[in-house]
Write a protein that holds these residues in place. Structure first.
Motif, PDB file in Angstrom:
ATOM      1  N   LEU A 171      25.914  32.647  31.946  1.00  0.00           N
ATOM      2  CA  LEU A 171      26.058  32.654  30.497  1.00  0.00           C
ATOM      3  C   LEU A 171      25.240  31.523  29.886  1.00  0.00           C
ATOM      4  N   PRO A 172      24.616  31.747  28.730  1.00  0.00           N
ATOM      5  CA  PRO A 172      23.822  30.681  28.091  1.00  0.00           C
ATOM      6  C   PRO A 172      24.714  29.547  27.608  1.00  0.00           C
ATOM      7  N   GLY A 173      24.252  28.314  27.797  1.00  0.00           N
ATOM      8  CA  GLY A 173      25.072  27.152  27.496  1.00  0.00           C
ATOM      9  C   GLY A 173      24.617  26.373  26.281  1.00  0.00           C
ATOM     10  N   ILE A 174      25.585  25.704  25.637  1.00  0.00           N
ATOM     11  CA  ILE A 174      25.337  24.809  24.502  1.00  0.00           C
ATOM     12  C   ILE A 174      25.450  23.377  25.016  1.00  0.00           C
ATOM     13  N   ASP A 207      21.073  23.430  15.201  1.00  0.00           N
ATOM     14  CA  ASP A 207      20.794  24.794  15.639  1.00  0.00           C
ATOM     15  C   ASP A 207      19.613  24.876  16.601  1.00  0.00           C
ATOM     16  N   SER A 208      18.677  23.930  16.484  1.00  0.00           N
ATOM     17  CA  SER A 208      17.499  23.980  17.351  1.00  0.00           C
ATOM     18  C   SER A 208      17.827  23.604  18.793  1.00  0.00           C
ATOM     19  N   LEU A 209      19.033  23.083  19.014  1.00  0.00           N
ATOM     20  CA  LEU A 209      19.431  22.651  20.363  1.00  0.00           C
ATOM     21  C   LEU A 209      20.516  23.534  20.989  1.00  0.00           C
ATOM     22  N   THR A 210      20.998  24.545  20.261  1.00  0.00           N
ATOM     23  CA  THR A 210      22.097  25.352  20.795  1.00  0.00           C
ATOM     24  C   THR A 210      21.614  26.441  21.752  1.00  0.00           C
TER      25      THR A 210
END
Length: 428
Positions: free
Chosen positions: A204-207, A185-188
């Protein structure tokens, strides 16, 4: 005694299609051979397959039925009817329902509910932790005794290594596979699609890939230390394929699955802010897709699983920034994969059936995935030449959230038998 005779079916024998008959008695395959005679008995029926392809029923170890608690999205009845429509006869139901099956009593209740309402066989997951959150582990021996076939917190990655290691040790001791949604979760960064040039262009925000692969690398070392059967859900990145391949070479007991949408689509297919293309893990780059196909062909990836994730229409409207993650898959998987992988000869029909039936059943210890004398009569009949357009009006699932709507495919399900009884029959 109930006898059913399927005549003029094509089945795979040594990777070749051969015309034969199949006699079913009391829910099991009794005889396979040419020109079988009808046996007398109560409710005897003859089904003419008209030389269509008879397969062992498909097996999907990753399905969200949303029942109980989230039945506006799906119910056991609608989800398992959708499974039968897709040719699936055994599915694994994930535990992200309300209440979460995190105790032996709740697993028992889920097993009873499934048995009463399902149109196909449902193997039930228990969760890894209480409520799928925090550090409190479930009673692994207890949930197994209650009937759980595996444990998973799918939808959420287990964030702390200490919790995951204790869970793996407990699952290993109980003899339960542990299926992991790997996501740090700390990297998403609250992303909604794959990080990269497409996300930047769309604003758009990226994963990033590393949100998956970093936690996976951690888990593989923990799996080696614990000896658990560690199963990786919905692998999506080239890095994940690489570390799983290396882990298998090192003798770590790891299996993994890939979803049809990650084999057929990439982030390059996202040309606008479209919630129907929002899933977790997200559609990755064309290079990632190529790595997934390579992993499928060399055996690194063990099976295909749909991650069927139905939502209401309202939950999949608007922007990707606010819409729910997930798409449906049970009713589109076989036809889309047959059309785009088997027809172009990227896979053989036998390989596809192995990936969608035989291997998942064998690796998870399910009594399914075989078309042989003595096996359960869980079968699917497909017309490999019938072309059609995927249409929401023909779907059995409550969820119509699929990016494959409107696709032209071949490979229609004509009939699905579960324990020799008709679970789905195409009307026209």
């Amino acid at each position: 005694m109930t006898t059913t005779l399927i005549r003029n079916a094509q089945i795979l024998q040594h990777d070749q299609l051969q015309v034969t008959d199949v006699r079913i008695q009391d829910g099991r395959i009794q005889t396979i051979g040419p020109d079988l005679a009808v046996q007398s008995g109560s409710a005897t029926q003859v089904i003419d397959a008209h030389r269509h392809f008879l397969s062992p029923g498909l097996v999907d170890v990753h399905v969200h039925l949303r029942d109980p608690g989230l039945t506006a999205k799906e119910t056991i009845e609608t989800g398992t009817l959708a499974a039968a429509h897709g040719g699936f006869t055994t599915i694994g139901a994930m535990p992200n329902v309300d209440p979460v099956p995190d105790t032996p009593a709740k697993v028992t209740a889920m097993m009873t509910r499934n048995q009463e309402k399902a149109h196909v066989h449902v193997a039930q997951y228990a969760s890894i932790t209480t409520g799928r959150a925090g550090n409190q582990l479930v009673d692994f021996a207890g949930v197994k005794a209650a009937g759980a076939f595996a444990v998973s917190n799918d939808g959420s990655g287990v964030q702390t290594a200490e919790t995951m290691y204790r869970a793996m040790c407990g699952a290993a001791k109980a003899g339960l596979p542990l299926a992991a949604h790997v996501e740090d979760d700390s990297l998403t960064h609250h992303g909604v699609m794959n990080a990269g040039p497409v996300a930047k262009r769309l604003g758009l925000p990226g994963i990033p890939n590393v949100a998956e692969s970093a936690q996976l690398a951690r888990d593989l070392m923990l799996a080696e230390a614990s000896g658990v059967h560690y199963h990786v859900c919905h692998v999506s990145t080239a890095q994940s394929v690489r570390v799983i391949r290396e882990a298998k070479r090192a003798g770590i007991h790891v299996t993994c699955e890939v979803s049809p949408h990650h084999l057929l689509l990439t982030d390059a297919d996202i040309t606008e802010d479209n919630p129907m293309l929002k899933m977790n893990p997200p559609l990755r780059s064309p290079a990632d897709r190529a790595a997934l196909l390579a992993g499928l062909l060399d055996g690194t990836i063990d099976m295909i699983a749909t991650d069927h994730a139905p939502h209401t229409a309202a939950q999949k409207q608007g922007s990707m920034t606010t819409a729910a993650f997930g798409i449906t898959g049970l009713e589109t998987a076989f036809a889309t994969l047959y059309t785009h992988l088997v027809k172009p000869r990227l896979l053989t029909l036998g390989q596809l059936v192995n990936l969608m039936s035989t291997r998942p059943a064998r690796l998870f210890g399910l009594n399914a995935g075989e078309l042989k004398v003595g096996a359960p009569a869980d079968l699917a009949l497909f017309d490999l030449n019938r072309a059609y357009t995927i249409d929401t009006q023909k779907m059995c699932s409550k969820g119509r959230n699929s990016p494959f709507i409107g696709w032209h495919v071949v490979g229609a399900t004509l009939l699905t038998l579960v324990a020799g009884k008709v679970a789905y029959r195409k009307e026209n």
